[in-house]
Write an enzyme that holds these catalytic residues in place. Sequence first.
Site, PDB file in Angstrom:
ATOM      1  N   ASP A   1       0.834  -1.230   0.000  1.00 21.01           N
ATOM      2  CA  ASP A   1       0.000   0.000   0.000  1.00 21.01           C
ATOM      3  C   ASP A   1       0.857   1.263   0.000  1.00 21.01           C
ATOM      4  O   ASP A   1       0.485   2.274   0.586  1.00 21.01           O
ATOM      5  CB  ASP A   1      -0.914   0.046   1.245  1.00 21.01           C
ATOM      6  CG  ASP A   1      -1.585  -1.275   1.533  1.00 21.01           C
ATOM      7  OD1 ASP A   1      -1.639  -1.656   2.725  1.00 21.01           O
ATOM      8  OD2 ASP A   1      -2.020  -1.928   0.576  1.00 21.01           O
TER       9      ASP A   1
ATOM     10  N   GLU B   1     -11.148  -0.492  -3.557  1.00 21.14           N
ATOM     11  CA  GLU B   1     -10.421   0.206  -2.476  1.00 21.14           C
ATOM     12  C   GLU B   1      -9.170   0.868  -3.034  1.00 21.14           C
ATOM     13  O   GLU B   1      -8.939   0.839  -4.243  1.00 21.14           O
ATOM     14  CB  GLU B   1     -10.031  -0.794  -1.384  1.00 21.14           C
ATOM     15  CG  GLU B   1      -9.058  -1.853  -1.861  1.00 21.14           C
ATOM     16  CD  GLU B   1      -8.761  -2.913  -0.816  1.00 21.14           C
ATOM     17  OE1 GLU B   1      -9.462  -3.010   0.201  1.00 21.14           O
ATOM     18  OE2 GLU B   1      -7.773  -3.658  -1.018  1.00 21.14           O
TER      19      GLU B   1
HETATM   20  O1  AHR Z   1      -2.748  -3.841   3.471  1.00 18.74           O
HETATM   21  C1  AHR Z   1      -3.867  -3.719   4.320  1.00 18.74           C
HETATM   22  C2  AHR Z   1      -5.113  -3.479   3.528  1.00 18.74           C
HETATM   23  O2  AHR Z   1      -5.193  -4.501   2.513  1.00 18.74           O
HETATM   24  C3  AHR Z   1      -5.124  -2.162   2.764  1.00 18.74           C
HETATM   25  O3  AHR Z   1      -5.644  -1.093   3.515  1.00 18.74           O
HETATM   26  C4  AHR Z   1      -6.002  -2.485   1.586  1.00 18.74           C
HETATM   27  O4  AHR Z   1      -5.814  -1.621   0.489  1.00 18.74           O
HETATM   28  C5  AHR Z   1      -5.586  -3.929   1.263  1.00 18.74           C
HETATM   29  O5  AHR Z   1      -6.627  -4.666   0.795  1.00 18.74           O
END
Ligand code: AHR
Length: 474
Positions: free
Chosen positions: A44, A219
Amino acid sequence: MTYLSRRLFLGAATALAASPMLARSTTSASSAAAENPLVRQRADAQVFRHDGSYYMAASVPEYDRLIIRRSSTLAGLATADEAVVWRRPASGRMAGYIWAPELHLLDGRWHIYFAAGDGDDKFRIRTYVLRAAGSDPITSKWELLGKLETPWDTFTLDSTILEHRGVRYISWAQHEPGFGNNTNVFLAPLATPTTLAKAPARLTAPTLEWEIQGFKVNEGPAFLARNGRLFMTYSASATDARYCLGLLTAPDDADIMNPTVWTKSQQPVFVSSSATSVYGPGHNSFTVDEQGHDLLVYHGRDYEKIVGDPLFDPNRHTRIQRLYFRADGTPDFGIPVGNGPLPNRWSPLDRPEQFVRVTSERVTVGTGPVETTQFRQVPSRLDPNHISLVHIESPASKLVVGSDSTVTLAHDDGSNAFARRSSFVKQQGLADPKGVSFASGASPATYLRNISGALRLGSVSSAADRVSATFVAS
Ligand code: AHR
């Protein structure tokens, strides 16, 4: 399947054994060219340039702290010190999983937006905002401003901030009650760092087949304004090899709070590649290299099969690669380029819109998908001062000159003959010092040349010959 199952997993929650992340040695910024993976076990990742330095924030496999790296070069992030700027409390609110921090300078003050669960439910994920007391985010003390206030008290993560046409917006992923999926992506103008100035607009929900693999997830929004448009990438599906990037596009001058101005690509724009062995590419950000070229920053594993819950597989590494644009101004993401030095594309000096490219083992000069035009330089087996060119989709193959002087892509059979015919001396461009020419390592008076759209080895005796033997990297 409720959205919580996205984060629930059977048996005791196996928080990763604390693996102390040794503070890396303090190094001066690395001058080596950036390689992939840029930073191992950092998912991320947000990477951006500010005031002559590169900053990086990212999730750590233990999901227990917020880290920031800073380096004067992009490559230097790989070995830069890693400052732990905040650790979750031992219990209570924000003592759960800590995910996907982003560092933003708002009205002269550094802020960190991040997702945090609670001690009694590590997956009760909400978004919080810290503000730095001082001007240096690496050394400053941080204070909690509060929780991001949204219309629902539900699973909220992956916030990012964008300033667009004089308005400061926040975009995030959240479970929307009654929607029957995991998370949608929303946008709203900010009133304060933790409050919205108006009700959020839902920009995308997972509906397409490639968005609902394993979990119905959109997301990780990230924004890029280029070529008169505002692009928003987002990530979809489970965080295993099916994780991928989607794309929304809006006219730069549109009312971006109106969901109808956004066009959703019906196909994913960036997916796993078995050819380059990168799986689950996603949760990206955008930055630029030291020359100002656009870069895509994302995470991905270098293996497909995962044992157990992918969320607790630590090997989502931070990766970077050039982001190119088509003639119509839309981004061409290509494929994840794979581990090793970053590849280049090579255009003939007199044909900047064309590239050396592979079309089923033939090597031509023309236009086509980005991934057909990307070559990684490796030391030649003949002489370490010479180079060979490897096509990113065929890591075991190299550009090789045949007995008829044509150039093909062939598997390196390990022979001396192959080494001689795939060895080149990279030198200043014969027709332009800003370009590059490739002399044959076996017969230095001959050069790779673009001859009527084919790449061939040939001698050079005229100005036109020198142009045909000069290439420009992009
Ligand atoms: O890495 C943790 C979470 O996993 C992140 O916030 C999300 O983007 C991913 O799916």
